[in-house]
Design an enzyme around this catalytic site. Structure first.
Site, PDB file in Angstrom:
ATOM      1  N   TYR A 169      -4.693  -2.766   5.627  1.00 57.80           N
ATOM      2  CA  TYR A 169      -3.274  -2.769   5.269  1.00 57.80           C
ATOM      3  C   TYR A 169      -3.087  -2.328   3.814  1.00 57.80           C
ATOM      4  CZ  TYR A 169       1.471  -4.837   5.042  1.00 57.80           C
ATOM      5  OH  TYR A 169       2.814  -5.060   4.899  1.00 57.80           O
ATOM      6  N   LYS A 173      -1.091   0.937   2.411  1.00 59.05           N
ATOM      7  CA  LYS A 173       0.099   0.742   1.592  1.00 59.05           C
ATOM      8  C   LYS A 173      -0.018   1.407   0.224  1.00 59.05           C
ATOM      9  CE  LYS A 173       2.731  -1.588   4.408  1.00 59.05           C
ATOM     10  NZ  LYS A 173       3.889  -0.879   5.016  1.00 59.05           N
TER      11      LYS A 173
END
Length: 303
Positions: A169, A173
């Protein structure tokens, strides 16, 4: 749907919001519609790990229509470029353009890096980073032809600062931050402004991470004002904005002045000895482009 005379309006604008079947995306879609935008509610309808399906997008469209707005549902997968291109083509055919894109779709497959399956790493990166790139690319030529576009990427504090158990993640991001910064530069001549929001909100993605009271305090509607400002006509470009519980913050990637090493000091030991000066944030800058790093190196050498 009465709007104050002095309010920021999206009247006459067409907006696409991905992952808009619930949580933040739903709130963005509803608020855009309240302010006059025609909205494409995109949602694959899956659970937060990317499996299953639902009619979530249709429910949001019904909410928008009930308040007197215009919206259509789209079930396209952001990780499939052809589906994103088809979504944009249908939107342009129906409403004549695309002025706003909010890249909000995402999934979670949290595990420590030691225990993470490579497929789970790849899948999360594909949905968040590649999916946002695909959706944006599908809109890009239309926005250039219009000489107008507003694009919002959704990053995270995990990408900016790290978080245990979220290597996939976080990688995705932070990748979005670099994508947004570059597109802000490339889009400037066509008035395409590209920003990044790093939201903290109580949604289905985070419902088991927040205590009940905090979950309510971090409601999506307390993030939405920042997101909509970043896709408004007078938005900045290249900004990174943290948002949660009604608090809005600016985040920056900075660069220190640096230290020029030469002779015997240009060595591993020399870097170690100079580390405190290298890391000294006095006089640090926020570069406007990547080229400014080389420019600062040149200035340091001349100094």
């Amino acid at each position: 749907m009465s709007i104050r005379f002095d309010a920021i309006s999206f009247q006459g604008r067409v907006a696409i919001v991905t992952g808009a079947g619930g949580g933040l995306g739903r709130e963005y879609a509803l608020e855009l519609a309240r302010r006059g935008a025609k909205v494409v509610v995109n949602d694959l309808g899956v659970s937060r790990d990317g499996t299953g399906q639902s009619d979530a997008a249709l429910r949001v469209v019904a909410e928008i229509e009930a308040m007197g707005g215009e919206a259509i549902a789209n079930g396209g997968n952001v990780a499939d470029y052809d589906q994103m291109a088809e979504m944009v083509a249908k939107t342009v055919d129906r409403w004549g353009g695309v002025h706003v894109l909010i890249n909000n779709a995402g999934v979670l497959r949290d595990k420590t890096f030691a225990k993470m399956d490579p497929a789970d790493f790849e899948f999360v990166v594909r949905v968040h980073l590649i999916g946002s790139a695909f959706a944006t690319k599908a809109c890009w030529d239309t926005m250039r032809a219009q000489n107008y576009g507003r694009v919002l990427m959704t990053a995270s504090s995990t990408g900016l600062f790290g978080n245990f158990g979220q290597a996939n993640y976080g990688a995705a991001k932070m990748g979005l931050v670099g994508l947004a910064k570059t597109l802000a530069i490339e889009g400037a001549k066509n008035d395409i402004r590209v920003n990044t929001i790093a939201p903290t909100a109580g949604t289905r993605m985070t419902e088991d991470l927040f205590p009940e009271a905090a979950f309510k305090a971090f409601a999506p509607e307390r993030v939405a004002p920042g997101a909509l400002y970043l896709v408004s006509q007078d938005a900045p470009t290249g900004a990174i904005v943290g948002a949660g519980a009604g608090v809005f913050q600016s985040s920056y990637v900075t660069l220190t002045a640096g230290v020029a090493l030469a002779g015997d000091d240009l060595s591993v030991e020399g870097v170690a000895a100079a580390w405190d000066r290298i890391a000294d944030r006095t006089g640090e800058i926020v570069p406007g482009t990547g080229a400014e790093q080389a420019m600062l190196i040149g200035k340091t050498l001349q100094g």
